[in-house]
Each structure stands twice: as structure tokens, then as C-alpha cells.
Motif scaffolding. Structure first.
Motif, short mmCIF file in Angstrom:
data_model
loop_
_atom_site.label_atom_id
_atom_site.label_comp_id
_atom_site.label_asym_id
_atom_site.label_seq_id
_atom_site.Cartn_x
_atom_site.Cartn_y
_atom_site.Cartn_z
N MET A 53 0.85 -1.20 0.00
CA MET A 53 0.00 0.00 0.00
C MET A 53 0.88 1.25 0.00
O MET A 53 1.79 1.38 0.81
CB MET A 53 -0.91 0.01 1.23
N SER A 54 0.59 2.15 -0.93
CA SER A 54 1.36 3.39 -1.01
C SER A 54 0.89 4.36 0.07
O SER A 54 -0.24 4.29 0.56
CB SER A 54 1.17 4.03 -2.39
N VAL B 19 -9.42 -14.72 3.88
CA VAL B 19 -9.74 -16.10 3.47
C VAL B 19 -10.26 -16.11 2.04
O VAL B 19 -9.85 -16.95 1.21
CB VAL B 19 -10.77 -16.72 4.43
N ILE B 20 -11.15 -15.20 1.73
CA ILE B 20 -11.74 -15.16 0.39
C ILE B 20 -10.69 -14.84 -0.67
O ILE B 20 -10.67 -15.46 -1.74
CB ILE B 20 -12.87 -14.10 0.35
N SER B 21 -9.78 -13.91 -0.38
CA SER B 21 -8.76 -13.53 -1.36
C SER B 21 -7.82 -14.68 -1.68
O SER B 21 -7.30 -14.78 -2.80
CB SER B 21 -7.97 -12.32 -0.85
N ALA C 17 -17.43 -3.37 2.11
CA ALA C 17 -17.58 -2.59 0.90
C ALA C 17 -16.47 -1.56 0.74
O ALA C 17 -16.01 -1.27 -0.37
CB ALA C 17 -18.95 -1.89 0.90
N PHE C 18 -16.02 -1.02 1.86
CA PHE C 18 -15.10 0.12 1.84
C PHE C 18 -13.64 -0.31 1.72
O PHE C 18 -12.86 0.28 0.97
CB PHE C 18 -15.31 0.92 3.13
N PHE C 19 -13.26 -1.35 2.45
CA PHE C 19 -11.84 -1.72 2.56
C PHE C 19 -11.20 -2.25 1.27
O PHE C 19 -10.02 -1.96 1.02
CB PHE C 19 -11.66 -2.75 3.69
N PRO C 20 -11.90 -3.07 0.46
CA PRO C 20 -11.21 -3.65 -0.70
C PRO C 20 -10.57 -2.64 -1.63
O PRO C 20 -9.57 -2.96 -2.29
CB PRO C 20 -12.34 -4.41 -1.41
N SER D 180 -2.55 -8.56 -3.93
CA SER D 180 -1.40 -9.26 -4.50
C SER D 180 -0.13 -9.03 -3.67
O SER D 180 0.90 -9.64 -3.93
CB SER D 180 -1.16 -8.80 -5.94
N ALA D 181 -0.21 -8.15 -2.67
CA ALA D 181 0.93 -7.87 -1.79
C ALA D 181 0.67 -8.47 -0.41
O ALA D 181 -0.39 -9.05 -0.16
CB ALA D 181 1.16 -6.37 -1.70
#
Length: 252
Positions: A1-2, A63-65, A173-176, A182-183
Motif C-alpha cells: 500500500m502506497s 480467506v476469500i482472497s 464494501a469500503f476496505f477492498p 497481491s501484496a
């Protein structure tokens, strides 16, 4: 995350946290009723409840990712739709009720809930928990008629924070939009959690210490309406960014 993305996340959550939702009205009400020092117990309870909801959301997304990446795209899409719904609702919220009236009304409601629970027998109380659990509220509600113990203040904070499961939907809803799946996820979770807790804590303290003055200022003219509309714009922008990201992933 930048750091740029983290700054956008903090600015968004800080602005949204300013709206008088569940935790803020609780801090506002208790700050007036019991003073700043005792309300710190309630703020601790609010933080614990918020942490539980936040942890549940992040673990679910983790878990889902890893196991169902396609489902993550579905969650992003549904989340974008939910944020659009929140944006429309916030924009249309032009109620002329004062924050003071809202705080008093919901306080009386929760006071009744607490009195009912205290007067029940153990068996009746179990039945109440199963069949008459308090419904989620969009506003905070917490107050008792007698001077509460510190544990009661803490418990009330936890209960109010957990009594609105829509917070999980909001986090999902907000966090994704602010997570790079991928990191490495754990460092990102820590940064997001710190950012959210910092913005929430700052506003909880503001509402606790100066809630009456802040409520008086927001209740003048259309200030609260425009605050809601500013949040509406934030919801819409994040929803749009999520949809663009989903479409981009589908095309690649």
C-alpha cells in the motif's frame, strides 16, 4: 500500500467518522451525562466492539482472497452497489431533527432495554436474548437511569458498537478499494486498522468533550445536511473506483 493511498483512506474515514452515527452519538450522550473521565470507559467499549467487527471483516476478506479470488470480485461489486446506496441515502437525508433530540430519544430506548434485561429471571433473559434481541439501529443508543458502574459503561459501549451489524457490510464494501491483495496483507491490515481507529478515536473524543457545542453548530441551518452530502460524494467516488477496478480485472 502506497502512502498516497493510505492518506486517501485516512482522509475518507476521518470525514465519514465526523457524521453523528452510532458511536459518536453515544460519546456525545455519555459525555454530557457522566463527564469525560467516566466516558473513557465507554470509548474503550466502543473500540473493542469496533475491533471485533473490523477483525471479522478483515479475516473474511483474507480467506476469500486466498481461496476464492473470483468471490472477491463479487464482493467488490456488491460493495460498490452498497456504497452507492449509502451515498444516495446520505444525500437524501434532510431530516430537520436536532442531534440533541436524537440522542435523547435513543437513550430512552436503550435505557428501557437495560431495565428489561435487569428485571428478567435467568430463564426469561435467555429467552429474550434468543427471540427479542435488540434490533440494529442507525443511531447510537445508550443510557441508564441510575448512575452506572464503570463496567456498565464499558459494556454499553461494546453492545452499541456490536448492535449494528451493518458496520461489517460497510467495512467489506469500503476496505477492498484500499487493499492490494497481491501484496502482503498483514502490514496493510495494521495500517488500515490504525488509520480507522485514529479517526474514530479523535471524533469520539471531540463528541465527548465538546459534543454539545458541536451539536449546536451542526444543527444550525443545513450544516449537517451538507456534511451528509459530502460523505455521499465520498461513497460514490469509492464505489466508482471499485467498479472500475472490477471491470479492469475482468478485461485482463
Amino acid at each position: 500500500m502506497s502512502w498516497h493511498l493510505l492518506a486517501v483512506f485516512f482522509a475518507s474515514t476521518f470525514f465519514i467518522s465526523a457524521t453523528p452515527g452510532p458511536n459518536m452519538l453515544l460519546a456525545f450522550q455519555y459525555g454530557m451525562n457522566y463527564g469525560v473521565k467516566r466516558t473513557l470507559w465507554t470509548l474503550a467499549g466502543l473500540s473493542l466492539g469496533l475491533f471485533i467487527l473490523l477483525l471479522s471483516t478483515l479475516l473474511g476478506l483474507d480467506v476469500i482472497s486466498r481461496q476464492s479470488p473470483w468471490l472477491l470480485e463479487v464482493i467488490k461489486t456488491v460493495g460498490a452497489v452498497y456504497l452507492i446506496y449509502l451515498g444516495i441515502s446520505s444525500w437524501r437525508d434532510t431530516s430537520d431533527r436536532s442531534l440533541m433530540d436524537d440522542a435523547r430519544a435513543v437513550s430512552a430506548e436503550v435505557a428501557a432495554d437495560y431495565l428489561d434485561n435487569d428485571e428478567m429471571s435467568d430463564n426469561a433473559n435467555r429467552s429474550y436474548s434468543l427471540h427479542q434481541a435488540p434490533k440494529p439501529r442507525s443511531l447510537s443508543s445508550a443510557a441508564v437511569n441510575t448512575s452506572p458502574t464503570n463496567f456498565t459503561l464499558f459494556r454499553t459501549g461494546v453492545w452499541v458498537s456490536l448492535s449494528n451489524p451493518k458496520a461489517i457490510l460497510f467495512f467489506a464494501a469500503f476496505f477492498p478499494k484500499f487493499i492490494n491483495f497481491s501484496a502482503a496483507l498483514f502490514p496493510q491490515y495494521i495500517l488500515l486498522t490504525i488509520g480507522l481507529f485514529l479517526s474514530e478515536t479523535i471524533w469520539q473524543i471531540i463528541y465527548t468533550v465538546g459534543g454539545k457545542k458541536l451539536a449546536g453548530w451542526l444543527d444550525v441551518g443545513n450544516r449537517l445536511t451538507w456534511l451528509n452530502r459530502a460523505c455521499s460524494v465520498i461513497f460514490m467516488l469509492i464505489a466508482g473506483a471499485l467498479l472500475v477496478e472490477v471491470i479492469s480485472n475482468l478485461l485482463n
